[in-house]
Scaffold this motif. Structure first.
Motif, PDB file in Angstrom:
ATOM      1  N   SER A  34       2.980 -28.767   2.521  1.00 25.72           N
ATOM      2  CA  SER A  34       3.462 -29.183   3.843  1.00 25.72           C
ATOM      3  C   SER A  34       2.339 -29.377   4.858  1.00 25.72           C
ATOM      4  O   SER A  34       2.531 -30.033   5.881  1.00 25.72           O
ATOM      5  CB  SER A  34       4.469 -28.171   4.382  1.00 25.72           C
ATOM      6  OG  SER A  34       3.852 -26.903   4.600  1.00 25.72           O
ATOM      7  N   GLY A  35       1.165 -28.800   4.600  1.00 26.48           N
ATOM      8  CA  GLY A  35       0.059 -28.957   5.529  1.00 26.48           C
ATOM      9  C   GLY A  35      -0.769 -30.200   5.299  1.00 26.48           C
ATOM     10  O   GLY A  35      -1.670 -30.496   6.099  1.00 26.48           O
ATOM     11  N   ASN A  36      -0.487 -30.938   4.230  1.00 28.51           N
ATOM     12  CA  ASN A  36      -1.317 -32.094   3.876  1.00 28.51           C
ATOM     13  C   ASN A  36      -0.578 -33.425   3.899  1.00 28.51           C
ATOM     14  O   ASN A  36      -1.178 -34.459   4.217  1.00 28.51           O
ATOM     15  CB  ASN A  36      -1.919 -31.899   2.480  1.00 28.51           C
ATOM     16  CG  ASN A  36      -2.773 -30.650   2.390  1.00 28.51           C
ATOM     17  OD1 ASN A  36      -3.521 -30.335   3.315  1.00 28.51           O
ATOM     18  ND2 ASN A  36      -2.662 -29.923   1.290  1.00 28.51           N
ATOM     19  N   ALA A  94       7.576 -25.571   6.855  1.00 30.79           N
ATOM     20  CA  ALA A  94       6.187 -25.750   7.275  1.00 30.79           C
ATOM     21  C   ALA A  94       5.750 -24.676   8.264  1.00 30.79           C
ATOM     22  O   ALA A  94       4.554 -24.399   8.382  1.00 30.79           O
ATOM     23  CB  ALA A  94       6.006 -27.137   7.893  1.00 30.79           C
ATOM     24  N   PRO A 219       3.908 -27.277  13.745  1.00 27.24           N
ATOM     25  CA  PRO A 219       3.780 -27.590  12.316  1.00 27.24           C
ATOM     26  C   PRO A 219       4.956 -28.377  11.747  1.00 27.24           C
ATOM     27  O   PRO A 219       4.774 -29.244  10.896  1.00 27.24           O
ATOM     28  CB  PRO A 219       3.669 -26.207  11.659  1.00 27.24           C
ATOM     29  CG  PRO A 219       3.165 -25.306  12.729  1.00 27.24           C
ATOM     30  CD  PRO A 219       3.747 -25.833  14.007  1.00 27.24           C
ATOM     31  N   PHE A 223       4.713 -32.074  10.206  1.00 28.93           N
ATOM     32  CA  PHE A 223       5.197 -32.297   8.844  1.00 28.93           C
ATOM     33  C   PHE A 223       6.132 -33.498   8.785  1.00 28.93           C
ATOM     34  O   PHE A 223       6.117 -34.275   7.829  1.00 28.93           O
ATOM     35  CB  PHE A 223       5.906 -31.027   8.364  1.00 28.93           C
ATOM     36  CG  PHE A 223       6.240 -31.007   6.890  1.00 28.93           C
ATOM     37  CD1 PHE A 223       5.524 -31.744   5.963  1.00 28.93           C
ATOM     38  CD2 PHE A 223       7.285 -30.218   6.421  1.00 28.93           C
ATOM     39  CE1 PHE A 223       5.825 -31.711   4.605  1.00 28.93           C
ATOM     40  CE2 PHE A 223       7.602 -30.178   5.074  1.00 28.93           C
ATOM     41  CZ  PHE A 223       6.871 -30.924   4.163  1.00 28.93           C
TER      42      PHE A 223
END
Length: 325
Positions: A34-36, A94, A219, A223
């Motif tokens: 979820s961070g990328n 996320a 976040p 996302f």
């Protein structure tokens, strides 16, 4: 219960347990990436691959003719409700610990019970309503209304996302019950994954270049709105795993509820909660706060009470909260 019915119930329980394990893997993998990657890219890749696997199941269950339906519009609405449930739940992943998001989503059976009164005209007694209120007390406890925003894991809005997802899933389940089961499990999976593909492509057209990603540093918002990027290295295997898991989940849940009644199958969906705690601890080093543990106990206890109450009355009322195909 006849021997054949017992065998079908036993098979349904095994199938739903496989589906719940696949869901736990799915949630863990989505949180991991979820961070990328943007959510709509993950959903698109996952759903295209799941669609291919589901079409294979369609061929095994009777061929392309089983995809025909007399109610395409209602299946489309059902698909959009599932998409709304999944997208809001995944967005919460996320920013929230895995166990927190999963436990909050398990409010779905309580929404189903309450909404069955105006939507299906069902009568809900005082005992079952009391159990539902206890379950919602667990949800409120996990929201920590007494805490200030700085001490929370995420914003109030993000904490409500799994609850909103549960509401969307409950509406979907009520629609499914009102329509009746007219399609095979594999066909139901195909309809769902087609809805995911269409919606994620819509997100790509509107926001695929990341033009709206700067509106917030939250976040969950990031996302949802960051730009598409080409997967690299081992992430290709993650995408493949997500697609395979989505196909398994869609098929297993549909098949389990076709083989046995919801009162038999649904309690086993609560296996998803300890699995979420386990993956959160093993992969992300997360340990639930005391409010989360207390909320989990209240949600599981009241949810199982509702299911057992309905089984005693020999009447199906609420399906389990998993839905997340």
């Amino acid at each position: 219960m006849t021997e054949n019915a017992q065998n079908r119930a036993g098979l349904a329980i095994v199938i739903v347990l496989v589906g719940i394990f696949a869901i736990s893997i799915n949630d863990m993998l989505i949180k991991r990436v979820s961070g990328n990657y943007p959510l709509h890219e993950i959903v698109f890749a996952r759903s295209v691959l799941a669609l291919l696997f589901s079409l294979l199941f369609v061929w095994m269950e009777g061929g392309w003719r089983i995809l025909k339906t007399r109610r395409p519009f209602l299946h489309a609405i059902r698909g959009l409700l599932i998409v709304a449930a999944n997208m809001s739940y995944f967005a919460a992943l996320a920013a929230l610990p895995l166990a927190d998001a999963t436990a909050l989503f398990f409010a779905a059976p309580f929404f189903i019970t309450l909404l069955s009164i105006p939507v299906l005209g069902e009568k809900v007694g005082v005992v079952r309503l009391s159990a539902v209120l206890v379950g919602f007390a667990g949800v409120i406890l996990m929201q920590r209304p007494w805490a200030d925003s700085q001490s929370l894991d995420a914003s109030r809005l993000v904490l409500l996302l799994p609850v909103f997802a549960a509401l969307m899933y409950a509406l979907n389940q009520l629609m499914t019950r009102k329509l009746g089961v007219e399609s095979k499990a594999s066909a139901l999976s195909v309809y769902i994954h087609l809805a995911f593909v269409v919606v994620s492509l819509g997100f790509f057209i509107v926001a695929g270049d990341g033009r709206f990603a700067t509106v917030s540093q939250n976040p969950s918002i990031q996302f949802l709105l960051r730009a598409w990027i080409w997967p690299s290295g081992s992430d290709w295997w993650v995408m493949l795993g997500l697609g395979f898991n989505a196909a398994i989940v869609g098929y297993c849940l549909s098949q389990a509820y076709r083989l046995a009644d919801a009162a038999t199958v649904a309690p086993f969906e609560y296996v998803g909660l300890p699995l979420a705690v386990f993956w959160g601890w093993l992969i992300f080093g997360e340990s639930p706060a005391w409010e989360v543990w207390a909320g989990i106990v209240l949600i599981i206890g009241s949810g199982l009470f509702v299911f057992l109450r309905e089984q005693q009355k020999s009447r199906v009322v609420a399906r389990g909260p998993v839905k997340r195909r």
